[in-house]
Design a protein around this motif. Structure first.
Motif, PDB file in Angstrom:
ATOM      1  N   GLU A 183     164.152  76.564 141.254  1.00 24.27           N
ATOM      2  CA  GLU A 183     164.809  75.648 142.284  1.00 24.27           C
ATOM      3  C   GLU A 183     165.267  73.991 141.849  1.00 24.27           C
ATOM      4  O   GLU A 183     165.849  72.329 141.938  1.00 24.27           O
ATOM      5  CB  GLU A 183     164.618  74.809 143.459  1.00 24.27           C
ATOM      6  CG  GLU A 183     165.696  77.204 144.346  1.00 24.27           C
ATOM      7  CD  GLU A 183     166.476  76.662 144.511  1.00 24.27           C
ATOM      8  OE1 GLU A 183     167.178  75.793 144.467  1.00 24.27           O
ATOM      9  OE2 GLU A 183     167.551  78.178 144.652  1.00 24.27           O
ATOM     10  N   SER A 241     166.099  76.212 152.750  1.00 24.71           N
ATOM     11  CA  SER A 241     166.090  77.692 153.329  1.00 24.71           C
ATOM     12  C   SER A 241     164.816  78.035 154.450  1.00 24.71           C
ATOM     13  O   SER A 241     165.746  79.471 155.162  1.00 24.71           O
ATOM     14  CB  SER A 241     164.297  78.339 152.213  1.00 24.71           C
ATOM     15  OG  SER A 241     163.062  78.384 152.585  1.00 24.71           O
ATOM     16  N   GLU A 273     163.720  71.464 150.010  1.00 31.29           N
ATOM     17  CA  GLU A 273     163.824  73.423 150.293  1.00 31.29           C
ATOM     18  C   GLU A 273     163.292  73.904 150.611  1.00 31.29           C
ATOM     19  O   GLU A 273     164.389  74.934 151.201  1.00 31.29           O
ATOM     20  CB  GLU A 273     163.316  73.509 148.048  1.00 31.29           C
ATOM     21  CG  GLU A 273     163.623  73.060 147.057  1.00 31.29           C
ATOM     22  CD  GLU A 273     165.137  73.459 147.669  1.00 31.29           C
ATOM     23  OE1 GLU A 273     165.668  74.656 147.627  1.00 31.29           O
ATOM     24  OE2 GLU A 273     166.064  72.606 146.809  1.00 31.29           O
TER      25      GLU A 273
END
Length: 109
Positions: free
Chosen positions: A49, A38, A34
């Motif tokens: 998430e 990002s 993640e």
């Protein structure tokens, strides 16, 4: 590293073991994915998430930070995390070198 005698191993072996131990959990791999996806610092988005509780995510972030794989900065009342590039590159180089030491041309079993 548990009950092993870490002093009989090289500093590089111990360092690599610490980093690999830190990522040896599916939640931590998901957190790293993640953060990488990002391409910026992540502050509080991980709960939404990943679907894990905030205390659980905080504990995993702590382990990743202790291993040096991520770094955190304080922004207001929250801590934002991102990949720690020098340590990430170190891990990448060590793992590349480690895997390159095995030559697949013969089989033994």
């Amino acid at each position: 590293m548990g009950l092993t005698k870490t002093e009989i191993f090289t500093e590089e072996q111990n360092r690599l073991a610490v980093m690999l131990k830190a990522i040896a959990h599916p939640a931590r791999i998901a957190i790293l994915q993640e953060i990488i996806k990002s391409n910026t610092c992540i502050c509080g988005d991980l709960v939404d998430e990943l679907g894990l509780a905030q205390p659980t995510i905080s504990q995993h972030l702590k382990e990743l930070k202790n291993a040096g794989l991520i770094q955190g900065t304080i922004e207001g009342v929250s801590v934002c995390y991102c990949i720690n590039p020098p340590v990430w590159n170190e891990l990448k180089e060590q793992m590349g070198g480690f895997f390159a030491t095995y030559d697949l041309k013969n089989t033994c079993c």
